[in-house]
Design a protein around this motif. Structure first.
Motif, PDB file in Angstrom:
ATOM      1  N   VAL A   9     -10.927   5.403 -13.473  1.00 42.58           N
ATOM      2  CA  VAL A   9     -10.957   6.843 -13.157  1.00 42.58           C
ATOM      3  C   VAL A   9      -9.367   6.849 -12.744  1.00 42.58           C
ATOM      4  CG1 VAL A   9     -11.466   8.140 -11.205  1.00 42.58           C
ATOM      5  CG2 VAL A   9     -13.290   6.672 -12.236  1.00 42.58           C
ATOM      6  N   GLU A  10      -8.777   8.036 -13.148  1.00 40.65           N
ATOM      7  CA  GLU A  10      -7.259   8.221 -12.915  1.00 40.65           C
ATOM      8  C   GLU A  10      -7.334   8.991 -11.751  1.00 40.65           C
ATOM      9  OE1 GLU A  10      -3.425   7.714 -13.791  1.00 40.65           O
ATOM     10  OE2 GLU A  10      -5.043   6.779 -15.280  1.00 40.65           O
ATOM     11  N   TYR A  11      -6.658   8.770 -10.488  1.00 46.00           N
ATOM     12  CA  TYR A  11      -6.794   9.388  -9.235  1.00 46.00           C
ATOM     13  C   TYR A  11      -5.544  10.066  -9.165  1.00 46.00           C
ATOM     14  CZ  TYR A  11     -10.805   6.755  -7.703  1.00 46.00           C
ATOM     15  OH  TYR A  11     -11.887   6.066  -7.388  1.00 46.00           O
ATOM     16  N   ASN A  12      -5.692  11.406  -8.689  1.00 45.46           N
ATOM     17  CA  ASN A  12      -4.457  12.287  -8.754  1.00 45.46           C
ATOM     18  C   ASN A  12      -4.062  12.207  -7.165  1.00 45.46           C
ATOM     19  OD1 ASN A  12      -4.854  13.374 -11.048  1.00 45.46           O
ATOM     20  ND2 ASN A  12      -6.158  14.783 -10.797  1.00 45.46           N
ATOM     21  N   ASP A  17       0.020  12.744   0.651  1.00 47.95           N
ATOM     22  CA  ASP A  17      -0.901  11.439   0.631  1.00 47.95           C
ATOM     23  C   ASP A  17      -0.051  10.188   0.756  1.00 47.95           C
ATOM     24  OD1 ASP A  17      -3.236  12.818  -0.063  1.00 47.95           O
ATOM     25  OD2 ASP A  17      -2.975  12.380  -2.223  1.00 47.95           O
ATOM     26  N   VAL A  18       1.096  10.031   0.173  1.00 48.54           N
ATOM     27  CA  VAL A  18       2.157   8.977   0.354  1.00 48.54           C
ATOM     28  C   VAL A  18       2.559   8.964   1.618  1.00 48.54           C
ATOM     29  CG1 VAL A  18       4.089   7.994  -0.537  1.00 48.54           C
ATOM     30  CG2 VAL A  18       2.722   8.915  -2.257  1.00 48.54           C
ATOM     31  N   ASP A  36       0.681   2.798  -7.086  1.00 47.83           N
ATOM     32  CA  ASP A  36       1.379   2.059  -8.425  1.00 47.83           C
ATOM     33  C   ASP A  36       2.742   2.781  -8.835  1.00 47.83           C
ATOM     34  OD1 ASP A  36       1.222   0.142 -10.738  1.00 47.83           O
ATOM     35  OD2 ASP A  36       0.092   1.944 -12.022  1.00 47.83           O
ATOM     36  N   ILE A  37       3.423   3.209  -7.857  1.00 51.33           N
ATOM     37  CA  ILE A  37       4.893   3.542  -8.141  1.00 51.33           C
ATOM     38  C   ILE A  37       5.643   2.712  -7.420  1.00 51.33           C
ATOM     39  CG2 ILE A  37       4.148   6.028  -7.932  1.00 51.33           C
ATOM     40  CD1 ILE A  37       4.547   6.049  -5.059  1.00 51.33           C
ATOM     41  N   THR A  38       7.040   2.844  -7.753  1.00 53.73           N
ATOM     42  CA  THR A  38       8.129   1.853  -7.194  1.00 53.73           C
ATOM     43  C   THR A  38       8.243   2.062  -5.677  1.00 53.73           C
ATOM     44  OG1 THR A  38       9.781   3.163  -7.971  1.00 53.73           O
ATOM     45  CG2 THR A  38       9.063   1.691  -9.612  1.00 53.73           C
ATOM     46  N   VAL A  39       9.090   1.190  -5.032  1.00 51.40           N
ATOM     47  CA  VAL A  39       9.546   1.542  -3.715  1.00 51.40           C
ATOM     48  C   VAL A  39      10.743   2.498  -3.679  1.00 51.40           C
ATOM     49  CG1 VAL A  39      10.479   0.436  -1.858  1.00 51.40           C
ATOM     50  CG2 VAL A  39       8.802  -1.055  -3.101  1.00 51.40           C
ATOM     51  N   LYS A  40      11.293   2.301  -4.664  1.00 49.87           N
ATOM     52  CA  LYS A  40      12.482   3.485  -4.785  1.00 49.87           C
ATOM     53  C   LYS A  40      11.907   4.944  -4.867  1.00 49.87           C
ATOM     54  CE  LYS A  40      16.024   5.175  -7.730  1.00 49.87           C
ATOM     55  NZ  LYS A  40      17.003   4.907  -9.116  1.00 49.87           N
TER      56      LYS A  40
END
Length: 51
Positions: A9-12, A17-18, A36-40
């Motif tokens: 499932v692709e979550y939006n 949220d971050v 699932d993103i970079t620290v930058k």
């Protein structure tokens, strides 16, 4: 294989949220892994909100 597993499932998620997760855990590395993103990218999101 579909009989045994659920399809991914692709979550939006939003920048809010971050930010909420960061306020809870105060750990950029962990937040980056959760979304699932970079620290930058986490740093950039936090910087945008700060300004």
């Amino acid at each position: 294989m579909e009989n045994f597993m659920n399809e991914p499932v692709e979550y939006n998620w939003t920048e809010n949220d971050v930010i909420e997760e960061f306020e809870k855990y105060k750990d950029k590395k962990m937040i980056a892994k959760i979304y699932d993103i970079t620290v930058k990218e986490v740093t950039e999101i936090l910087k945008r909100i700060k300004d």
